[in-house]
Design a protein around this motif. Structure first.
Motif, PDB file in Angstrom:
ATOM      1  N   ILE A 175      -8.378  -1.310  -2.396  1.00 13.14           N
ATOM      2  CA  ILE A 175      -8.983  -0.265  -1.556  1.00 13.14           C
ATOM      3  C   ILE A 175      -8.329   1.069  -1.881  1.00 13.14           C
ATOM      4  CG2 ILE A 175      -9.264   0.587   0.806  1.00 13.14           C
ATOM      5  CD1 ILE A 175      -9.275  -2.308   1.745  1.00 13.14           C
ATOM      6  N   SER A 184      -8.703   5.182  -0.709  1.00 15.27           N
ATOM      7  CA  SER A 184      -9.391   6.011   0.280  1.00 15.27           C
ATOM      8  C   SER A 184      -8.834   7.422   0.273  1.00 15.27           C
ATOM      9  CB  SER A 184      -9.222   5.416   1.684  1.00 15.27           C
ATOM     10  OG  SER A 184      -7.944   5.728   2.200  1.00 15.27           O
ATOM     11  N   GLU A 218     -13.956  -3.680   7.524  1.00 17.17           N
ATOM     12  CA  GLU A 218     -12.882  -2.724   7.194  1.00 17.17           C
ATOM     13  C   GLU A 218     -12.427  -2.871   5.737  1.00 17.17           C
ATOM     14  OE1 GLU A 218     -12.737  -4.813   9.834  1.00 17.17           O
ATOM     15  OE2 GLU A 218     -13.242  -3.364  11.417  1.00 17.17           O
ATOM     16  N   GLN A 264     -13.733   5.185   1.772  1.00 17.79           N
ATOM     17  CA  GLN A 264     -12.921   4.212   1.043  1.00 17.79           C
ATOM     18  C   GLN A 264     -13.786   3.352   0.146  1.00 17.79           C
ATOM     19  OE1 GLN A 264     -11.248   1.724   4.355  1.00 17.79           O
ATOM     20  NE2 GLN A 264     -12.311   0.024   3.349  1.00 17.79           N
ATOM     21  N   PHE A 304      -4.886   7.250  -0.364  1.00 17.36           N
ATOM     22  CA  PHE A 304      -4.338   5.924  -0.077  1.00 17.36           C
ATOM     23  C   PHE A 304      -4.763   4.955  -1.170  1.00 17.36           C
ATOM     24  CE2 PHE A 304      -5.356   1.703   1.469  1.00 17.36           C
ATOM     25  CZ  PHE A 304      -4.183   1.302   2.082  1.00 17.36           C
ATOM     26  N   THR A 347       0.840  -1.195   0.000  1.00 16.44           N
ATOM     27  CA  THR A 347       0.000   0.000   0.000  1.00 16.44           C
ATOM     28  C   THR A 347       0.878   1.249   0.000  1.00 16.44           C
ATOM     29  OG1 THR A 347      -0.106   0.119   2.412  1.00 16.44           O
ATOM     30  CG2 THR A 347      -1.809  -1.169   1.311  1.00 16.44           C
TER      31      THR A 347
END
Lengths: 408, 70
Positions: free
Chosen positions: A273, A275, A328, A301, A267, A243
């Protein structure tokens, strides 16, 4: 006086290093490094000698997590600063993930950090080691960072690397043992822009390799043969993840004695993912001893590529190699607002202790999930909702921080 | 290469000689209310709260390498 002394030192260094030869374009790297070295007029400083005793509490979504954190920092021999942090999480877990397919539990996490900072002129070398233990998880992190001030101390470059190695266990299964290795690289640049304005940009890349599942979390699979209409199966995560996050922060000193802070972060990563979060804060002192702070933060996100709220086993597009139903990992957003009040006062009489402070911070969160459904309604309202048509999950949380600081 | 060298040299030496914010003009910047993070233990804890509840991680500012704990 100090500047004269520094200028004299620089003159001696220039003479000894034969700068006219060094600065030839044929040797630019050395020249640039030299300039970086001699741009020092003022030195960087070590963190303040201070002890912070924090009580923290998170309450929301069926979870209550609280405990103390004590951070002690002390300079040694003027060039070194040592720090030690002891942190505890007392966890009482009855979240939706736990209630859906397991029993509520109580556990404790202990975390120890030892750190050492070394200051030489305007370079600070920092290193630390952190160990965190739970009854089913152990995490170790070693960190090394270098911070360099230059451009007349208007700029600061901070480069850091951390290596982590974790051991994952599972309650009730003594034979379960998995491992994770982590590499964490970061670069931060902080810049004084005007006498009232400072900004910072940071980039942070993290890679993980190993058992990245939560061994207790499950995915939901459509199954009309069961009473509920679905069954659970252990999640399967990829064994690698990389990431990258990029953040900018800026603070501005207002025409009266107060400041505003703005922060934005983007991110992304290999799991899909993406975000972004934004934060705006206002800090306002009152008199000589009080500081008030208010802030607003938003976060949103997208879901991981392999996130599934409900898997239809007849749909090949949903039966992928990796599947997860961690909330999450789903698409969601949260907003939070918080306030803080601090009281600081210097001791009148000379002695070991210089100043003390007491601070209370409270933050209020609201989470709203876009594709994580509340399966608990099948227990609370049996027969009311069809499988896959349950209401979307949402919860509120409150975070409290109360801490005492003393400077010496 | 020469161009890069000249740019770096001018940038560095120029800023060294004439920082656009003089040391005596930095009172406001040195005020505790202008610190990105005033309280280390408290800030570290909030980063932990965010990391545990959100899918993002990293670039939180401040030192250290975080904790791999879940």
């Amino acid at each position: 006086m100090v500047q004269k002394a520094a200028a004299a030192v620089v003159a001696v260094v220039i003479k000894k290093m034969k700068i006219s030869k060094m600065l030839r374009p044929s040797n630019p790297v050395t020249a640039v490094l030299f300039l970086l070295m001699v741009t020092s007029v003022q030195s960087a400083v070590l963190p303040e000698d201070r002890t912070e005793a924090l009580y923290h509490r998170y309450e929301g979504g069926g979870m209550v997590i609280d405990g103390p954190s004590v951070l002690v920092r002390k300079a040694v021999a003027e060039k070194f600063s040592v720090s030690a942090n002891y942190y505890i999480d007392n966890v009482s877990a009855a979240s939706i993930d736990v209630l859906a397919n397991a029993s509520p539990y109580i556990e404790k996490r202990n975390e120890y950090t030892l750190g050492l900072d070394y200051l030489t002129q305007k370079t600070t070398v920092s290193t630390s080691f952190t160990n965190s233990t739970e009854n089913d998880y152990e995490a170790n992190t070693a960190y090394l960072g270098v911070s360099q001030d230059f451009f007349g101390d208007l700029s600061s470059l901070n480069i850091g690397y951390a290596k982590g190695w974790d051991t994952v266990g599972k309650r009730g299964d003594l034979n379960f043992e998995e491992h994770i290795n982590r590499h964490n690289f970061k670069v931060d640049w902080t810049q004084v822009l005007t006498k009232n304005w400072i900004a910072s940009i940071g980039v942070n890349t993290v890679t993980d390799e190993g058992y990245l599942n939560n061994p207790y979390r499950v995915v939901r699979i459509l199954d009309p043969s069961t009473g509920l209409g679905f069954r659970y199966q252990t999640e399967v995560y990829p064994e690698t993840r990389t990431t990258t996050a990029v953040a900018i922060r800026t603070m501005y000193y207002l025409p009266y004695r107060a400041s505003i802070k703005f922060e934005a972060r983007k991110f992304g990563g290999t799991w899909g993912i993406e975000s972004s979060n934004y934060e705006l804060a206002y800090i306002h002192p009152y008199g000589d001893h009080w500081i008030f702070e208010g802030k607003f933060r938003s976060y949103s996100q997208t879901e991981a590529d392999f996130y599934r709220d409900l898997i239809d086993p007849t749909d090949p597009s949903q039966n992928t190699q990796f599947v997860a139903r961690d909330k999450e990992m789903s698409a969601f957003s949260n907003i939070s607002y918080g306030f803080g009040v601090s009281y600081e006062k210097e001791f009148n009489s000379p002695g070991i202790f210089k100043k003390f402070g007491v601070t209370l911070n409270m933050d209020f969160f609201s989470f709203e999930f876009d594709n994580f459904r509340n399966v608990l309604v099948h227990d609370t309202n049996p027969g009311e909702y069809a499988v896959g048509q349950e209401p979307l999950y949402a919860f509120d949380a409150t975070v409290t921080r109360l801490f005492f600081s003393i400077w010496y | 290469m020469k161009f890069t060298f000249i740019v770096f040299t001018l940038l560095l030496s120029g800023c060294q000689l004439e920082p656009w914010v003089k040391p005596y003009e930095r009172d406001n910047l040195a005020d505790p209310i202008m610190a990105f993070s005033r309280d280390a233990a408290s800030s570290t804890y909030m980063h932990h709260v965010y990391q545990a509840r959100e899918g993002a991680r990293g670039a939180e500012g401040g030192g250290g390498g975080g904790c791999g704990c879940n």
